[in-house]
Design a protein around this motif. Sequence first.
Motif, PDB file in Angstrom:
ATOM      1  N   THR A  79      31.925 -48.497 -82.320  1.00  0.00           N
ATOM      2  CA  THR A  79      32.475 -49.161 -83.348  1.00  0.00           C
ATOM      3  C   THR A  79      31.419 -50.370 -83.873  1.00  0.00           C
ATOM      4  OG1 THR A  79      33.471 -50.722 -81.632  1.00  0.00           O
ATOM      5  CG2 THR A  79      34.730 -48.951 -82.589  1.00  0.00           C
ATOM      6  N   LYS A  80      30.520 -50.594 -83.032  1.00  0.00           N
ATOM      7  CA  LYS A  80      29.440 -51.318 -83.281  1.00  0.00           C
ATOM      8  C   LYS A  80      28.819 -50.813 -84.509  1.00  0.00           C
ATOM      9  CE  LYS A  80      25.521 -54.248 -81.868  1.00  0.00           C
ATOM     10  NZ  LYS A  80      24.924 -54.779 -80.495  1.00  0.00           N
ATOM     11  N   ALA A  81      28.123 -49.571 -84.224  1.00  0.00           N
ATOM     12  CA  ALA A  81      27.566 -48.673 -85.332  1.00  0.00           C
ATOM     13  C   ALA A  81      28.318 -48.569 -86.472  1.00  0.00           C
ATOM     14  CB  ALA A  81      27.388 -47.289 -84.670  1.00  0.00           C
ATOM     15  N   ALA A  82      29.727 -48.449 -86.518  1.00  0.00           N
ATOM     16  CA  ALA A  82      30.642 -48.305 -87.672  1.00  0.00           C
ATOM     17  C   ALA A  82      30.316 -49.589 -88.358  1.00  0.00           C
ATOM     18  CB  ALA A  82      31.781 -47.838 -87.045  1.00  0.00           C
ATOM     19  N   ALA A  83      30.811 -50.881 -87.743  1.00  0.00           N
ATOM     20  CA  ALA A  83      30.341 -52.139 -88.371  1.00  0.00           C
ATOM     21  C   ALA A  83      29.428 -52.280 -89.005  1.00  0.00           C
ATOM     22  CB  ALA A  83      30.863 -53.223 -87.304  1.00  0.00           C
ATOM     23  N   LEU A  84      28.180 -52.086 -88.313  1.00  0.00           N
ATOM     24  CA  LEU A  84      26.758 -52.205 -88.949  1.00  0.00           C
ATOM     25  C   LEU A  84      26.645 -51.372 -90.145  1.00  0.00           C
ATOM     26  CD1 LEU A  84      24.780 -52.896 -85.704  1.00  0.00           C
ATOM     27  CD2 LEU A  84      25.031 -54.562 -87.699  1.00  0.00           C
ATOM     28  N   ALA A  85      27.320 -50.207 -90.228  1.00  0.00           N
ATOM     29  CA  ALA A  85      26.929 -49.248 -91.206  1.00  0.00           C
ATOM     30  C   ALA A  85      27.827 -49.317 -92.449  1.00  0.00           C
ATOM     31  CB  ALA A  85      27.202 -47.903 -90.548  1.00  0.00           C
TER      32      ALA A  85
END
Length: 470
Positions: A79-85
């Motif tokens: 979800t950190k990856a998703a948010a940064l993307a």
Amino acid sequence: MTIQTADTVVHGGTVAFSSNAYEASIAIKGEHIVAVGTADMMPRADDYIDASGKFVLPGAIDCHVHLRPKPGDDWAVGTKAAALAGLTTIIPFGEYNADEKETLPQAIHRWKDEAQTKALVDYSFHYILSDTPYIIESLPAAIDMGVTSYKMFMTYDHRVSDSFIARVMDVVSSNGGIVQLHAENGDVIEHLMNKAMAEGRTKPTDFPGTCPPWAEAEAINRGILLGAMTNCPLYIVHLTTQLGLERIKEAQQKGQRVWTETCPQYLLLDETALEVLGPFAKIGPPLRPADGVNQDSLWKGTSHGYISAIGSDHAPASSAMKELGWDNIFRSPNGDPIPFGAPSIETIVPLVFSEGVVKRNLPIWWMARVLAENPARIFGLYPQKGVIHPGADADLLIIDPNIEVTIRAEDHQSTTGYTPYEGWKVSGKPWLTMLRGKVLLNNGKLEQLPGSGKFVAAGSPIPPVAGRVM
């Protein structure tokens, strides 16, 4: 009732709806959008966000995500990856523990517990069903809990029988849910894989030949017939072929509730990637031939409205596990399958914008459809998610089209350590996102903490927005 004050007004940007886009302002109060219109119509606000020169879309939804326990892309990493993307909602696939006879409600509670302190974006759930008849009994209770989408594999290790699919469809349909199918003919693929291994054809480039395009079309046709028999809404995941698309178009033209997605990898890559990337390009279904026939059909399918959504199929497997496939793309030395999949959650938003809107001149509202409104409609999150209108969650994705970025795995959060798009230059970058009225991503920096994401209970599917975008 006239809204006198708001917390935030976003103004100056080109706002994308499902069928058009124009300059508009958006007023937000609390977690919701309260007004959309011209700047002079907006209430006074505490904060103003100037989106001039930028595109403002509904918060992007990745409706096809696989998370893995550590070591891997778990709730925290994923979800950190998703948010940064630039994503604001994801819908990952959960699994239940069949060995312990775990019911779906028990599995849902377990997953909620895992997610609630770690998730940075909002989330709903799909669940994968294996061939375990006991699990069917808990489907109605799970649907009542807001998990209305269930996936089954017609091939590979999770393969289920047609009779099991029909039984699940009967229950899911009568309780207001939707069935997803990974549609490939498992018997044919198993035969061709065993034949290839027996003949020593085990290089990465030998993999696509064991999963021919017609095997997808045949399984799609079976799935459509089963859906018609049970009156069950059907969603074909990660469509890859022109042949499969024709079967879906025929069903849609008859009025059947059959919808589908494709993925950036099937739009942009082909089987020649296996020559360079080897096992790192092993995904299921495989990348298709380089003649462009399938890729062109998929692009047309998204722009003509037959393909409703684009999902990432983020399926992270470690580099160490993938490396074992260079000599035998099917099995590792100890007999375990070489894993399918690739990390994709961090590239879906930039690739859809750069390759679709910029390079192929698709309108920005096409992106609002395939990455927001249609996933929300199909998976029961609409009108809370996926749209910019009063009453909806204040989830926004603001893209700066004037920035060029080079994709590099070293810049990503995924634990896999690679991306099939290494070195690709993309035009446009998520500049700011809002999640339920709060700034989540701000010029590359996260302003919320783990646990800020919430579970969104899903309702019944409704038809996606269709028709040509241009």
